[in-house]
Design a protein around this motif. Structure first.
Motif, PDB file in Angstrom:
ATOM      1  N   UNK A   1       0.847  -1.191   0.000  1.00 50.01           N
ATOM      2  CA  UNK A   1       0.000   0.000   0.000  1.00 50.01           C
ATOM      3  C   UNK A   1       0.878   1.235   0.000  1.00 50.01           C
ATOM      4  N   UNK A   2       0.548   2.179  -0.874  1.00 47.64           N
ATOM      5  CA  UNK A   2       1.348   3.391  -1.068  1.00 47.64           C
ATOM      6  C   UNK A   2       0.493   4.612  -0.757  1.00 47.64           C
ATOM      7  N   UNK A   3       1.018   5.504   0.070  1.00 45.81           N
ATOM      8  CA  UNK A   3       0.384   6.796   0.364  1.00 45.81           C
ATOM      9  C   UNK A   3       1.070   7.852  -0.488  1.00 45.81           C
ATOM     10  N   UNK A   4       0.290   8.633  -1.241  1.00 42.47           N
ATOM     11  CA  UNK A   4       0.841   9.633  -2.166  1.00 42.47           C
ATOM     12  C   UNK A   4       0.362  11.019  -1.764  1.00 42.47           C
ATOM     13  N   UNK A   5       1.298  11.896  -1.395  1.00 38.35           N
ATOM     14  CA  UNK A   5       0.976  13.298  -1.145  1.00 38.35           C
ATOM     15  C   UNK A   5       1.026  14.082  -2.461  1.00 38.35           C
TER      16      UNK A   5
ATOM     17  N   UNK B   1       5.433   5.839   1.629  1.00 36.59           N
ATOM     18  CA  UNK B   1       4.890   7.187   1.472  1.00 36.59           C
ATOM     19  C   UNK B   1       5.684   7.886   0.376  1.00 36.59           C
ATOM     20  N   UNK B   2       4.998   8.412  -0.615  1.00 35.76           N
ATOM     21  CA  UNK B   2       5.625   9.234  -1.656  1.00 35.76           C
ATOM     22  C   UNK B   2       5.362  10.684  -1.283  1.00 35.76           C
ATOM     23  N   UNK B   3       6.438  11.439  -0.982  1.00 30.60           N
ATOM     24  CA  UNK B   3       6.256  12.795  -0.468  1.00 30.60           C
ATOM     25  C   UNK B   3       7.062  13.816  -1.265  1.00 30.60           C
ATOM     26  N   UNK B   4       6.418  14.502  -2.225  1.00 29.17           N
ATOM     27  CA  UNK B   4       7.067  15.631  -2.893  1.00 29.17           C
ATOM     28  C   UNK B   4       6.762  16.961  -2.216  1.00 29.17           C
ATOM     29  N   UNK B   5       6.042  16.929  -1.085  1.00 27.88           N
ATOM     30  CA  UNK B   5       5.522  18.150  -0.460  1.00 27.88           C
ATOM     31  C   UNK B   5       6.381  18.613   0.706  1.00 27.88           C
TER      32      UNK B   5
END
Length: 321
Positions: A141-145, A209-213
């Motif tokens: 499971x991946x969380x994308x911001x 978690x993918x976090x570009x923010x």
């Protein structure tokens, strides 16, 4: 030819549309007539001299384009008239650009120039982030911001193509609808996202978690990770650079992983064609399909870059020529 130039480092409002000389292709370059060019967050940083690469003005923005081959070196595999995607790094926001042949790729049939121009920066970055740095496995499971932006949409689609479940975080209902349309299984607001994640995962947390923010979401993102989770740090569009209290990493044996795609491929340019080879079947099948925001003419470059800088963009921003 017309080109978008940075002549002073005063932000998006100061970019100019100027007539400049057409490029002269080097020995191994493909000359491309640009039909569409993508915008990405580094373009806004470049207009202020804040990016890690600092070219001296005047210079032409634009790292990703799609168009038609004008000329190509013998043995490159390209011929005049071929539809291509190209990754020039700089100079793409112009009517023509010369690109080294290894950074030019066939545009699959059925993919528009606008969609093609939206592919290189975001989708190659995400492929590097999730596959190499994140070690994404089927069923995770991946969380994308920032899920309605270019990186966010690419991350949703790539994760789904690899057999993962996706929880998307986006700041408005309209943006959450975009994330859902891109394939997210769940789309939630930033406010209280950690609790929502725990409810969705029945207390397990997410694997990646993918976090570009960045910014103030970072701590709750760490808390959203399950055992041996991976926090992928791609950038800081939220403005502030967060700090990590490393004791948090011990609790669930989690990793905070830097994702500096440019820093990786620049001394290893052979990896970029390898990455395109990995995603090309997914592009051709439609599994990876950019969600475009408003498509504007080249003359609206400053306006579009400002929209991206202010995080008002919904979907990938592309300019046409």
């Amino acid at each position: 030819m017309r080109a978008v130039q940075v002549t002073t480092l005063d932000g998006p409002a100061a970019v100019e549309i100027n007539d400049i000389d057409e490029p002269t292709p080097g020995k191994g370059d493909v000359l491309v007539e640009v039909r569409a060019a993508g915008l990405c967050y580094p373009d806004s940083l470049l207009t202020r001299g804040l990016y890690q690469m600092k070219p001296e003005p005047p210079f032409v923005l634009g790292s990703e384009v799609a168009g038609v081959v004008v000329s190509a070196p013998e043995g490159s595999g390209f011929s005049e008239g071929d539809r291509v995607v190209a990754f020039p790094g700089f100079g793409g926001l112009a009517e023509r650009v010369a690109v080294p042949a290894p950074f030019v790729f066939v545009l699959p049939d059925g993919v528009s120039f606008e969609e093609g121009a939206a592919l290189p920066m975001n989708y190659l970055t995400v492929q590097f982030a999730l596959d190499r740095r994140g070690r994404l496995a089927e069923g995770e499971t991946v969380l994308v911001h920032g899920a309605a932006g270019g990186i966010g949409i690419a991350a949703i689609q790539h994760a789904k193509a690899r057999g993962a479940k996706v929880v998307a975080v986006a700041s408005s209902e309209a943006k959450r609808e975009i994330a859902t349309a891109a394939g997210a299984d769940h789309a939630i607001a930033p406010e209280g996202f950690k609790d929502a994640v725990m409810e969705i995962t029945e207390g397990r947390g997410v694997d990646i978690v993918v976090d570009p923010v960045g910014g103030d979401r970072f701590t709750d993102s760490l808390r959203s990770l399950g055992v041996e989770g991976r926090m992928l740090v791609l950038g800081f569009t939220g403005g502030s650079i967060p700090e990590v209290k490393v004791n948090r990493l011990l609790l669930n044996n989690i990793d905070v992983v830097g994702v500096g795609w440019g820093a990786f491929w620049m001394p290893r340019p052979e990896t970029v064609p390898e990455q395109w080879k990995a995603i090309e079947p997914l592009v051709a099948s439609g599994a990876l399909k950019p969600v475009l925001g408003p498509v504007r003419p080249l003359e609206k470059a400053g306006e579009a870059i400002a929209e991206m800088e202010e995080r008002r963009a919904e979907g990938k921003l592309v300019l046409t020529l």
